[in-house]
Write a protein that holds these residues in place. Structure first.
Motif, PDB file in Angstrom:
ATOM      1  N   LEU A 248       0.831  -1.204   0.000  1.00  0.00           N
ATOM      2  CA  LEU A 248       0.000   0.000   0.000  1.00  0.00           C
ATOM      3  C   LEU A 248       0.867   1.255   0.000  1.00  0.00           C
ATOM      4  O   LEU A 248       0.560   2.236  -0.669  1.00  0.00           O
TER       5      LEU A 248
ATOM      6  N   SER B 239     -10.923  10.011 -11.433  1.00  0.00           N
ATOM      7  CA  SER B 239     -10.208   8.784 -11.784  1.00  0.00           C
ATOM      8  C   SER B 239      -9.781   8.036 -10.529  1.00  0.00           C
ATOM      9  O   SER B 239      -9.805   6.802 -10.499  1.00  0.00           O
ATOM     10  N   LEU B 240      -9.434   8.785  -9.476  1.00  0.00           N
ATOM     11  CA  LEU B 240      -9.061   8.129  -8.216  1.00  0.00           C
ATOM     12  C   LEU B 240     -10.235   7.344  -7.642  1.00  0.00           C
ATOM     13  O   LEU B 240     -10.115   6.164  -7.277  1.00  0.00           O
TER      14      LEU B 240
ATOM     15  N   GLY C 164     -11.003   4.342  -9.825  1.00  0.00           N
ATOM     16  CA  GLY C 164     -10.008   3.284  -9.635  1.00  0.00           C
ATOM     17  C   GLY C 164     -10.252   2.541  -8.338  1.00  0.00           C
ATOM     18  O   GLY C 164     -10.263   1.303  -8.309  1.00  0.00           O
ATOM     19  N   LEU C 165     -10.485   3.301  -7.262  1.00  0.00           N
ATOM     20  CA  LEU C 165     -10.744   2.659  -5.969  1.00  0.00           C
ATOM     21  C   LEU C 165     -11.974   1.771  -6.034  1.00  0.00           C
ATOM     22  O   LEU C 165     -11.984   0.644  -5.538  1.00  0.00           O
TER      23      LEU C 165
ATOM     24  N   ALA D 115     -13.389   0.345  -8.716  1.00  0.00           N
ATOM     25  CA  ALA D 115     -13.217  -0.836  -9.558  1.00  0.00           C
ATOM     26  C   ALA D 115     -12.367  -1.884  -8.845  1.00  0.00           C
ATOM     27  O   ALA D 115     -12.708  -3.072  -8.803  1.00  0.00           O
ATOM     28  N   VAL D 116     -11.254  -1.428  -8.248  1.00  0.00           N
ATOM     29  CA  VAL D 116     -10.358  -2.376  -7.591  1.00  0.00           C
ATOM     30  C   VAL D 116     -11.013  -2.990  -6.363  1.00  0.00           C
ATOM     31  O   VAL D 116     -10.910  -4.198  -6.117  1.00  0.00           O
TER      32      VAL D 116
ATOM     33  N   LEU E 129     -13.468  -5.566  -7.518  1.00  0.00           N
ATOM     34  CA  LEU E 129     -12.760  -6.770  -7.978  1.00  0.00           C
ATOM     35  C   LEU E 129     -12.304  -7.611  -6.800  1.00  0.00           C
ATOM     36  O   LEU E 129     -12.488  -8.838  -6.777  1.00  0.00           O
ATOM     37  N   PHE E 130     -11.745  -6.925  -5.782  1.00  0.00           N
ATOM     38  CA  PHE E 130     -11.253  -7.669  -4.620  1.00  0.00           C
ATOM     39  C   PHE E 130     -12.396  -8.343  -3.883  1.00  0.00           C
ATOM     40  O   PHE E 130     -12.265  -9.482  -3.420  1.00  0.00           O
TER      41      PHE E 130
ATOM     42  N   TYR F 257     -13.412 -11.432  -5.701  1.00  0.00           N
ATOM     43  CA  TYR F 257     -12.405 -12.476  -5.483  1.00  0.00           C
ATOM     44  C   TYR F 257     -12.551 -13.093  -4.092  1.00  0.00           C
ATOM     45  O   TYR F 257     -12.544 -14.313  -3.926  1.00  0.00           O
ATOM     46  N   LYS F 258     -12.731 -12.216  -3.090  1.00  0.00           N
ATOM     47  CA  LYS F 258     -12.836 -12.680  -1.701  1.00  0.00           C
ATOM     48  C   LYS F 258     -14.053 -13.576  -1.525  1.00  0.00           C
ATOM     49  O   LYS F 258     -13.972 -14.661  -0.932  1.00  0.00           O
TER      50      LYS F 258
ATOM     51  N   ILE G 222     -13.521 -16.960  -3.040  1.00  0.00           N
ATOM     52  CA  ILE G 222     -12.690 -17.822  -2.193  1.00  0.00           C
ATOM     53  C   ILE G 222     -13.513 -18.373  -1.048  1.00  0.00           C
ATOM     54  O   ILE G 222     -13.452 -19.559  -0.719  1.00  0.00           O
TER      55      ILE G 222
END
Lengths: 101, 182
Positions: free
Chosen positions: B18, B92-93, B96-97, B99-100, B103-104, B107-108, B111
């Motif tokens: 980070l 954009s910040l 980006g935050l 979208a990411v 995505l996380f 994914y989590k 799992i």
């Protein structure tokens, strides 16, 4: 208590997400490049964890190859950045918006 | 013991990753490179916990050694002036935050669905039994070498291709970073 596979995968996913965030948010070419390295390493963590918990060495062999390719990729990419900097005197992606040099 | 070490290395890796990307105190690329070294060393600690001793050594040698030296060398070669802090593009910040983070979370949750709570103990027990059944195979350098170079199921051709790739990269880098002839 031994950590489980899902914990390792979670760490790997977190590292990958942070790397992706760096690629999206930052504008400095060098830092974007470091974030790319971070994403590659996140994939390595996931592969080694899988290899450990499934008792199969193929994952580690693949990580070996990934590390080699990443080293080659870093050298080429940094040479490209240096060449670009010589032509344009900038390492900020917003100044590099044209396709013409 | 192992759990403590895992927590230590994992939190160190994520925290310094980070700090590579969003460091509130410094926007200097050298700081980011230093935190990237910390991340690489923690990741190699994770490799040791996973029994991949050879890969841990290679990770430190190649990443914390060669790659980061290359990065620092280029940073100092370019000598980028601390540009006047540009106005941060908030849109954009935020995008980006968003979208990411999304995505996380996907994914989590995937799992958690795959290795859910009720099956986790069962699965972990089965996995550790599997690992114990073949203890010397996983991780040791000798086993990795045999997996790489065994004649029947080895990776000899990819290994040779990798060596050619390294040669090509070397020639390409020399060609790219050469001063243009006048």
């Amino acid at each position: 208590m031994e950590p489980t596979l899902s914990q390792y995968l979670l760490v790997s996913g977190a590292l990958f997400a942070i790397g992706l965030l760096g690629v999206i948010v930052r504008r400095n070419l060098l830092i974007i490049y470091m974030s790319l390295e971070l994403m590659l390493n996140a994939a390595n963590v996931a592969l080694v964890a899988m290899s450990h918990f499934k008792g199969n060495l193929d994952g580690q062999v693949m990580v070996f190859f990934i590390i080699t390719v990443a080293a080659a990729e870093v050298s080429v990419g940094l040479a490209l950045i240096v060449a670009l900097y010589r032509k344009r005197q900038t390492a900020d992606v917003e100044d590099l918006a044209t396709m013409k040099l | 013991m192992e759990g403590t070490l895992f927590n230590l290395f994992a939190s160190l890796a994520v925290l310094s990753a980070l700090l590579v990307v969003v460091n509130p105190l410094s926007r200097n690329p050298v700081t980011s490179a230093m935190f990237l070294v910390t991340t690489m060393i923690s990741i190699s600690g994770l490799f040791v916990l996973l029994g991949a001793y050879f890969l841990a050594a290679v990770q430190i040698l190649v990443y914390a050694g060669a790659v980061m030296v290359l990065f620092l060398f280029v940073i100092m070669l370019l000598d980028i002036q601390e540009t006047a802090r540009r106005k941060l593009n908030l849109v954009s910040l935020a995008m980006g935050l968003l979208a990411v983070g999304a995505l996380f979370l996907v994914y989590k949750s995937s799992i958690e669905t795959t290795y859910g709570d009720q099956t986790e103990h069962h699965e972990a027990a089965a996995d550790s039994a599997l690992v114990e059944a073949i203890p010397p195979k996983v991780g040791s350098t000798q086993a990795l070498g045999q997996a790489l170079f065994s004649a029947k199921k080895g990776f000899i051709l990819p290994f040779e291709i990798i060596s050619v790739l390294l040669l090509v990269a070397m020639v390409g880098v020399i060609l790219l970073s050469r001063k243009e002839p006048r």
